[in-house]
Every structure is written in C-alpha cells, then in structure tokens.
Design a protein around this motif. Sequence first.
Motif, PDB file in Angstrom:
ATOM      1  N   CYS A  97       0.817  -1.219   0.000  1.00 17.30           N
ATOM      2  CA  CYS A  97       0.000   0.000   0.000  1.00 17.30           C
ATOM      3  C   CYS A  97       0.849   1.268   0.000  1.00 17.30           C
ATOM      4  CB  CYS A  97      -0.946   0.002   1.196  1.00 17.30           C
ATOM      5  SG  CYS A  97      -0.119  -0.165   2.795  1.00 17.30           S
ATOM      6  N   ARG A  98       2.117   1.135   0.277  1.00 20.67           N
ATOM      7  CA  ARG A  98       3.010   2.298   0.321  1.00 20.67           C
ATOM      8  C   ARG A  98       3.653   2.546  -1.033  1.00 20.67           C
ATOM      9  NH1 ARG A  98       7.671   2.273   2.698  1.00 20.67           N
ATOM     10  NH2 ARG A  98       7.641   4.525   2.911  1.00 20.67           N
ATOM     11  N   PRO A  99       3.854   3.849  -1.354  1.00 20.24           N
ATOM     12  CA  PRO A  99       3.273   5.021  -0.684  1.00 20.24           C
ATOM     13  C   PRO A  99       1.846   5.243  -1.162  1.00 20.24           C
ATOM     14  CG  PRO A  99       4.626   5.730  -2.525  1.00 20.24           C
ATOM     15  CD  PRO A  99       4.753   4.239  -2.459  1.00 20.24           C
ATOM     16  N   CYS A 100       1.011   5.732  -0.271  1.00 21.90           N
ATOM     17  CA  CYS A 100      -0.384   5.994  -0.646  1.00 21.90           C
ATOM     18  C   CYS A 100      -0.635   7.475  -0.875  1.00 21.90           C
ATOM     19  CB  CYS A 100      -1.334   5.458   0.425  1.00 21.90           C
ATOM     20  SG  CYS A 100      -1.174   6.287   2.023  1.00 21.90           S
ATOM     21  N   SER A 101       0.379   8.297  -0.593  1.00 21.53           N
ATOM     22  CA  SER A 101       0.168   9.732  -0.648  1.00 21.53           C
ATOM     23  C   SER A 101       1.485  10.457  -0.913  1.00 21.53           C
ATOM     24  CB  SER A 101      -0.440  10.213   0.670  1.00 21.53           C
ATOM     25  OG  SER A 101      -0.494  11.612   0.742  1.00 21.53           O
ATOM     26  N   VAL A 102       1.415  11.551  -1.635  1.00 30.47           N
ATOM     27  CA  VAL A 102       2.597  12.380  -1.865  1.00 30.47           C
ATOM     28  C   VAL A 102       2.975  13.125  -0.595  1.00 30.47           C
ATOM     29  CG1 VAL A 102       3.519  14.358  -3.145  1.00 30.47           C
ATOM     30  CG2 VAL A 102       2.126  12.642  -4.322  1.00 30.47           C
ATOM     31  N   PHE A 103       1.955  13.638   0.109  1.00 34.72           N
ATOM     32  CA  PHE A 103       2.206  14.496   1.271  1.00 34.72           C
ATOM     33  C   PHE A 103       1.801  13.869   2.602  1.00 34.72           C
ATOM     34  CE2 PHE A 103       1.182  17.324  -2.372  1.00 34.72           C
ATOM     35  CZ  PHE A 103       2.448  17.877  -2.545  1.00 34.72           C
ATOM     36  N   GLY A 104       1.239  12.656   2.595  1.00 31.29           N
ATOM     37  CA  GLY A 104       0.826  12.014   3.838  1.00 31.29           C
ATOM     38  C   GLY A 104      -0.504  12.495   4.359  1.00 31.29           C
ATOM     39  N   ASP A 105      -1.275  13.166   3.509  1.00 29.56           N
ATOM     40  CA  ASP A 105      -2.522  13.778   3.965  1.00 29.56           C
ATOM     41  C   ASP A 105      -3.757  12.912   3.731  1.00 29.56           C
ATOM     42  OD1 ASP A 105      -2.126  14.034   1.245  1.00 29.56           O
ATOM     43  OD2 ASP A 105      -3.040  16.000   1.080  1.00 29.56           O
ATOM     44  N   LYS A 106      -3.609  11.702   3.181  1.00 32.20           N
ATOM     45  CA  LYS A 106      -4.758  10.837   2.945  1.00 32.20           C
ATOM     46  C   LYS A 106      -4.995   9.916   4.142  1.00 32.20           C
ATOM     47  CE  LYS A 106      -4.283  10.692  -2.092  1.00 32.20           C
ATOM     48  NZ  LYS A 106      -4.082   9.812  -3.280  1.00 32.20           N
ATOM     49  N   GLU A 107      -6.270   9.601   4.386  1.00 34.94           N
ATOM     50  CA  GLU A 107      -6.597   8.667   5.456  1.00 34.94           C
ATOM     51  C   GLU A 107      -6.080   7.274   5.088  1.00 34.94           C
ATOM     52  OE1 GLU A 107      -8.131   9.033   8.447  1.00 34.94           O
ATOM     53  OE2 GLU A 107      -8.091  11.206   8.148  1.00 34.94           O
ATOM     54  N   CYS A 108      -5.634   6.531   6.091  1.00 39.71           N
ATOM     55  CA  CYS A 108      -5.150   5.170   5.860  1.00 39.71           C
ATOM     56  C   CYS A 108      -6.301   4.292   5.375  1.00 39.71           C
ATOM     57  CB  CYS A 108      -4.563   4.595   7.154  1.00 39.71           C
ATOM     58  SG  CYS A 108      -4.101   2.849   7.042  1.00 39.71           S
ATOM     59  N   GLY A 109      -6.077   3.582   4.284  1.00 38.64           N
ATOM     60  CA  GLY A 109      -7.109   2.712   3.726  1.00 38.64           C
ATOM     61  C   GLY A 109      -7.490   1.579   4.650  1.00 38.64           C
ATOM     62  N   TYR A 110      -6.577   1.183   5.525  1.00 39.96           N
ATOM     63  CA  TYR A 110      -6.842   0.117   6.489  1.00 39.96           C
ATOM     64  C   TYR A 110      -7.296   0.661   7.840  1.00 39.96           C
ATOM     65  CZ  TYR A 110      -4.350  -2.805   3.130  1.00 39.96           C
ATOM     66  OH  TYR A 110      -3.964  -3.464   1.984  1.00 39.96           O
ATOM     67  N   GLY A 111      -7.078   1.936   8.032  1.00 39.56           N
ATOM     68  CA  GLY A 111      -7.498   2.574   9.276  1.00 39.56           C
ATOM     69  C   GLY A 111      -6.535   2.441  10.432  1.00 39.56           C
ATOM     70  N   ASP A 112      -5.412   1.747  10.226  1.00 41.51           N
ATOM     71  CA  ASP A 112      -4.507   1.499  11.360  1.00 41.51           C
ATOM     72  C   ASP A 112      -3.098   2.060  11.162  1.00 41.51           C
ATOM     73  OD1 ASP A 112      -3.549  -0.181   9.400  1.00 41.51           O
ATOM     74  OD2 ASP A 112      -3.986  -2.047  10.482  1.00 41.51           O
ATOM     75  N   TYR A 113      -2.833   2.687  10.033  1.00 41.26           N
ATOM     76  CA  TYR A 113      -1.511   3.250   9.738  1.00 41.26           C
ATOM     77  C   TYR A 113      -0.408   2.239  10.037  1.00 41.26           C
ATOM     78  CZ  TYR A 113      -3.896   7.699   9.118  1.00 41.26           C
ATOM     79  OH  TYR A 113      -4.720   8.692   8.662  1.00 41.26           O
ATOM     80  N   ARG A 114      -0.597   1.053   9.506  1.00 41.35           N
ATOM     81  CA  ARG A 114       0.362  -0.025   9.754  1.00 41.35           C
ATOM     82  C   ARG A 114       1.761   0.300   9.230  1.00 41.35           C
ATOM     83  NH1 ARG A 114      -2.936  -4.594   6.652  1.00 41.35           N
ATOM     84  NH2 ARG A 114      -4.473  -3.615   8.019  1.00 41.35           N
ATOM     85  N   CYS A 115       1.842   1.199   8.265  1.00 36.31           N
ATOM     86  CA  CYS A 115       3.162   1.589   7.751  1.00 36.31           C
ATOM     87  C   CYS A 115       4.026   2.193   8.845  1.00 36.31           C
ATOM     88  CB  CYS A 115       3.007   2.565   6.601  1.00 36.31           C
ATOM     89  SG  CYS A 115       2.042   4.047   6.987  1.00 36.31           S
ATOM     90  N   MET A 116       3.394   2.749   9.874  1.00 32.83           N
ATOM     91  CA  MET A 116       4.124   3.306  11.006  1.00 32.83           C
ATOM     92  C   MET A 116       4.121   2.364  12.210  1.00 32.83           C
ATOM     93  SD  MET A 116       5.655   6.173  10.559  1.00 32.83           S
ATOM     94  CE  MET A 116       5.691   7.806   9.802  1.00 32.83           C
ATOM     95  N   THR A 117       2.971   1.784  12.518  1.00 35.87           N
ATOM     96  CA  THR A 117       2.869   0.982  13.745  1.00 35.87           C
ATOM     97  C   THR A 117       3.707  -0.286  13.681  1.00 35.87           C
ATOM     98  OG1 THR A 117       0.878  -0.140  12.914  1.00 35.87           O
ATOM     99  CG2 THR A 117       0.550   1.844  14.247  1.00 35.87           C
ATOM    100  N   MET A 118       4.037  -0.743  12.474  1.00 33.40           N
ATOM    101  CA  MET A 118       4.842  -1.961  12.335  1.00 33.40           C
ATOM    102  C   MET A 118       6.330  -1.725  12.590  1.00 33.40           C
ATOM    103  SD  MET A 118       3.028  -3.765   9.013  1.00 33.40           S
ATOM    104  CE  MET A 118       4.260  -5.075   8.929  1.00 33.40           C
ATOM    105  N   ILE A 119       6.741  -0.463  12.673  1.00 32.62           N
ATOM    106  CA  ILE A 119       8.155  -0.155  12.903  1.00 32.62           C
ATOM    107  C   ILE A 119       8.469  -0.286  14.391  1.00 32.62           C
ATOM    108  CG2 ILE A 119       9.933   1.628  12.765  1.00 32.62           C
ATOM    109  CD1 ILE A 119       8.437   2.767  10.338  1.00 32.62           C
ATOM    110  N   ASP A 120       9.357  -1.204  14.711  1.00 34.57           N
ATOM    111  CA  ASP A 120       9.751  -1.445  16.105  1.00 34.57           C
ATOM    112  C   ASP A 120      10.622  -0.286  16.596  1.00 34.57           C
ATOM    113  OD1 ASP A 120      10.990  -2.347  18.495  1.00 34.57           O
ATOM    114  OD2 ASP A 120      10.811  -4.429  17.845  1.00 34.57           O
ATOM    115  N   PRO A 121      10.339   0.272  17.786  1.00 34.82           N
ATOM    116  CA  PRO A 121      11.177   1.352  18.320  1.00 34.82           C
ATOM    117  C   PRO A 121      12.660   0.998  18.374  1.00 34.82           C
ATOM    118  CG  PRO A 121       9.180   1.152  19.623  1.00 34.82           C
ATOM    119  CD  PRO A 121       9.178  -0.013  18.667  1.00 34.82           C
ATOM    120  N   GLN A 122      12.945  -0.283  18.597  1.00 33.02           N
ATOM    121  CA  GLN A 122      14.352  -0.689  18.691  1.00 33.02           C
ATOM    122  C   GLN A 122      15.094  -0.478  17.369  1.00 33.02           C
ATOM    123  OE1 GLN A 122      15.742  -1.627  21.688  1.00 33.02           O
ATOM    124  NE2 GLN A 122      17.666  -1.360  20.555  1.00 33.02           N
ATOM    125  N   ARG A 123      14.387  -0.589  16.253  1.00 33.90           N
ATOM    126  CA  ARG A 123      15.016  -0.322  14.955  1.00 33.90           C
ATOM    127  C   ARG A 123      15.555   1.098  14.901  1.00 33.90           C
ATOM    128  NH1 ARG A 123      11.302  -1.426   9.855  1.00 33.90           N
ATOM    129  NH2 ARG A 123      13.135  -0.480   8.865  1.00 33.90           N
TER     130      ARG A 123
END
Length: 360
Positions: free
Chosen positions: A322-348
Amino acid sequence: MGQNKIENNEFKRTIAVVRFSAIGDVAMSIPVVYSAARLNPDVKFLFATRPAMARLFVNAPDNLEVVAYDLEDSKWKGVKGFLSIFKDLKRRFNPDTIVDLHGVLRSRAIGLLGHLNGLKTVTIDKGKGDKKKLTRPHDKDMVKLKSTIQRYADTFEKTGIKTDESFKGLYDTNSDIDLTAGGRVVRQPSERLIGIAPFAKHKGKIYPIHLMQKVVEKLVADESNRVVLFGGGGDEATILNRWAEKYDRVVSLAGCRLGFDVELQLMSGLDCMVAMDSANMHLASLVNTPVVSIWGATHPYVGFRPWGQPDDLVIQEEDLCCRPCSVFGDKECGYGDYRCMTMIDPQRIVDKVNQVTHNS
C-alpha cells in the motif's frame, strides 16, 4: 566587499525566485539557490518568501537577497496581493527573469504578470503524473523519481543558469556558533546529543507518539545520551514537555519559538537527528547533521529525500504494497490502522541512532 559581488554592484541580470511555502520545500531550495548564486557572481538573485522562512538563509552569498512578504497582511493577500508583490519586485529590483519554484496559483500569477511585462518566466515541473502513478492504490509504478532538489536545478537550467553540487552546508565550522539554544541545552563532556522531532503536518507521516516515547526512553537509558525534543506549541509542547519532566537528560524546546536561525545552530551541534518526512528532516540536513528519517504513508521515491543524507538512514516498511499511498501524507489510511508506522519497532530506530552516534 564580499567575494561574490562584482564591482559597483553592476549585475548583468537580476533573477527573482518565488517560493512561499512550505518550510521543507524552501529549505530544499537552498542548496540549489546558493549554488546558482556562487556560480554566477555577476547575476543578482532575489528570493521571495514569507518572513519566517527568510531566517533559513544563513550565510547567504553576497549576490542573493531574500525579500519577505507577509501573505497574511492585506497588502500582499489575495488576487490584489499577486499584483502588489509583482509591482514591488519590479519597482525595487527590476528583475528580467521570474523563476517559479512553487507552481501554485499565487506564484503562477506573479510569473504571468512577469510574462505580460516582457520578463522571462519559468515554472517548476512537479512531475505530478509520475507521482500519481507511484501513489495510486494498485499497480504502483515503483520508480525512484527525480528529487525536488533536482527539479529546482532543472528550473534554473531553463533560464540558462547553471548549478552544481558544491553546496556543503550552511556553516563552514561550528567554532563560532552558539550551540546551546540560549542556554537551554548544555552538553556535558563525552555526551552524545540526539535530536528528536516527532511531529509532522499530517498523521500519515507521524510515528505513533507512544512508540516514539519508547525510543526516547531507550536512548536515555544510556547515560552518555542527551535527547533534545523539537516541536511546536499547543499539544505538541504539552506532550514533549511531559517527556522532559519524566526522563533525565531530556530537554524540550517545543513551543519556545527560538526561530529557525537559532534552531539551525543547535541542530548543527547534534550528533544525530531523528525526524519524520518533515521540515526538521530538511533543516538538520542543511547543517550536515546525520538524520534518521522515518517514513510511513510517504516514500523517499516521491522526491522529498533530504539533501546529503545516505539512503541507509531511512527507516520504512518496504514490503507493504500500500506504500506510498500519498505524496504528502494527507490521505486517510485505507486500512485505518496506519500499519506503515505501527509496524516499525522502536528498537530499529534506537539501533540506527546508535549506529550513527557510535561511528561518528
């Protein structure tokens, strides 16, 4: 007399460059505009922008002048404002060329007025068609597009003005720079200074705040690290000030309104900056600070890669179709959970910061 000025200020051309927003886009123009000015000392360059952004132009070449217009002032606002800005540029500087690096209604109107008055006018090609193919929901054309910085250079090329990659940063040395942000930041001996700018204009570009707090917590668990938080006022300041109160060796500059020139000085003294696809990513890059950038709904392929930063400092979930879904990041997540961000482990993120700070 500065080395970039010619005798008696007799410039053979005067070029007015127009770019009013946004902060990151103006910041990305600086390597190109400074290069153009230094390569063409017999040309006078004007840069028309907003007053706050004028403070980004640190150590500018002598033949570059920043002209600030407050677009909220009734004098420069609306359709009447287009005409007023053009008339002001014409009266004060009499440019022969308008370079539109913005490509919006206001800048195009100024360019049109220039054209009608016999001036050469050129406008940036934003590559909207290719960006649409890259961000469409299905059958994405995953091609690394031309960077915005290169698009700026190409626009100058249309006027016969050459640019190069000679820009090395806003500061030649840190020796004469106040790196304390007015005494708010004090680096202890042998301490590593890490900046974190966790916010962006749109949700699709913001790493979840509760996860970024974990990044802060992990970083300051190492007593040789001090974290400096960058953000605006309101809710941003509330959140970041709370972190500063909770953790030792964490300083919040959120809401301090230090000004870009002061923040740039401080950023130049950081060992590393953690930022979203946002203005702070570009500001830190301009002062040669390594930037660990985090990308969600947007993607470096779209063209907003920061100046001078290696690709291996980018953190993103590359396998999400699904990435990228937006040029500027201003579109609502199609899945509703913004998994492109939530899947990134803080330890990374922590590991990448450690990689930078331990090898510098």
